[in-house]
Design an enzyme around this catalytic site. Structure first.
Site, PDB file in Angstrom:
ATOM      1  N   HIS A   1       0.861  -1.187   0.000  1.00  0.00           N
ATOM      2  CA  HIS A   1       0.000   0.000   0.000  1.00  0.00           C
ATOM      3  C   HIS A   1       0.892   1.230   0.000  1.00  0.00           C
ATOM      4  O   HIS A   1       1.737   1.382   0.880  1.00  0.00           O
ATOM      5  CB  HIS A   1      -0.915   0.024   1.218  1.00  0.00           C
ATOM      6  N   CYS A   2       0.719   2.087  -0.975  1.00  0.00           N
ATOM      7  CA  CYS A   2       1.559   3.279  -1.119  1.00  0.00           C
ATOM      8  C   CYS A   2       0.796   4.499  -0.601  1.00  0.00           C
ATOM      9  O   CYS A   2      -0.252   4.864  -1.141  1.00  0.00           O
ATOM     10  CB  CYS A   2       1.942   3.481  -2.585  1.00  0.00           C
ATOM     11  N   VAL A   3       1.335   5.120   0.445  1.00  0.00           N
ATOM     12  CA  VAL A   3       0.659   6.284   1.018  1.00  0.00           C
ATOM     13  C   VAL A   3       0.731   7.490   0.093  1.00  0.00           C
ATOM     14  O   VAL A   3      -0.109   8.393   0.164  1.00  0.00           O
ATOM     15  CB  VAL A   3       1.262   6.640   2.396  1.00  0.00           C
TER      16      VAL A   3
END
Length: 345
Positions: A180-182
């Site tokens: 998951h890429c913020v």
């Protein structure tokens, strides 16, 4: 020494931000994450409990819940860098004879990066639903180590296909889950990993190109003003040649925003270049970062030393269970696999 003090503060803030990202992005076994754990354990007894609670809730909100904070930060940094480049560096470069084509490249890269950024943010990463669940079970085989057959997601109540994972931030299971890429506020999975890789490369190219143009402008300034052959009077009243530190401090006092922007761009370039190389390597061997951190990338994923089961063929420890050859691995990134449909007679 004001310059060195400010530079030290700048480096400390940057390293602290990296440590926070490493700690709370889901990969907590990184060196900086462990260093932050050690530092937190030392200073926590001296910090009031209410302040610790506020910090914990803030970090949880930023890194463990879906939000747009990093999207806005991303856009803010971009506006600041391009604003400074357009306001000062662009004009200096024109005056010093830099070609218009070279000065237009950063804006072309910005348009390309913005499009890829939009795709990373908006495209579905490969969410598992009841409608596509049955077909996704047929895409990949289970390696029976990282991915066990028949394991059910306790949240989605679906049997997990091989290489899938439930994202606790987005609260959904994702096909061929990577991470998951913020920064894009989205999961990276089978359906958008290609956009993410191209996005990383475009940001590297953008930061590197602006850094080169800015460094060339500062170098031309040093050469044209004769700073390399300049002298100054020290505290003892003696004449000393201007060394590298003196020149850097002079440039910082003359162009403070440009020097800080250049330092930031160089840092971003090397950080993202390393990160891009890591993800390109994973793409070449057909692994996800989720699989890499789970298996640590150096263990055979279908040998079981405790049970005595060993591979009958030679095994390269830098290749995973799903390695199919470099070309096929890259093809899988840009054209995600679909389940094979049997022809009916």
């Amino acid at each position: 020494m004001d310059f060195l003090t400010l530079f030290g503060i700048y480096v400390a803030v940057v390293l602290a931000c990296i440590a926070l990202v490493c700690k709370y992005s889901g990969h907590q076994q990184t060196p900086l994450g462990r260093l932050l754990d050690t530092f937190t354990g030392v200073v926590s007894p001296w910090i009031p409990q209410c302040f610790q609670s506020i910090c914990y809730r803030t970090m949880h909100k930023l890194f463990h819940q879906r939000n747009n904070c990093f999207l806005y930060l991303h856009l803010l940094l971009e506006v600041v860098v391009y604003g400074e480049f357009s306001y000062e560096v662009f004009g200096f470069c024109l005056d010093m004879g830099t070609s218009s084509v070279s000065l237009c490249i950063p804006y072309i890269l910005l348009a390309l990066k913005s499009y890829l950024f939009y795709l990373c943010c908006s495209r579905d990463p490969g969410t598992l639903t009841k409608a596509n669940h049955t077909t996704q079970l047929k895409v990949y085989q289970y390696d029976e180590k990282l991915f066990q057959q028949g394991v059910r997601c306790s949240t989605c109540q679906l049997v997990k296909p091989a290489r899938s994972k439930h994202c606790r931030v987005c609260n959904r299971c994702v096909q061929r889950f990577d991470h998951h890429c913020v920064w894009v506020n989205n999961c990276i999975g089978a359906q958008n990993i290609r956009y993410f890789l191209l996005y990383l490369l475009s940001v590297c190219a953008m930061a590197g190109d602006i850094a080169v143009l800015t460094a060339d402008m500062l170098l031309q300034t040093v050469l044209r003003t004769g700073l390399l052959h300049a002298h100054y009077i020290d505290e003892q009243g003696e004449q000393q040649p201007a060394g590298p530190l003196f020149i850097i401090q002079h440039l910082f006092l003359t162009f403070p925003r440009i020097v800080f922007m250049l330092g930031f761009l160089v840092f971003v370039f090397f950080l993202l270049a390393g990160y891009s190389m890591f993800h390109m390597y994973l793409a070449l061997i057909n692994q996800t970062s989720n699989e890499w951190f789970k298996g640590k990338g150096h263990n055979c994923q279908h040998c079981h030393p405790h049970t005595g089961h060993n591979c009958q063929t030679s095994y390269n420890p830098f290749r995973g269970f799903y390695h199919r050859g470099i070309l096929k691995n890259l093809g899988e990134i840009f054209w995600p696999l679909c389940p094979v449909q049997k022809k009916e007679n």
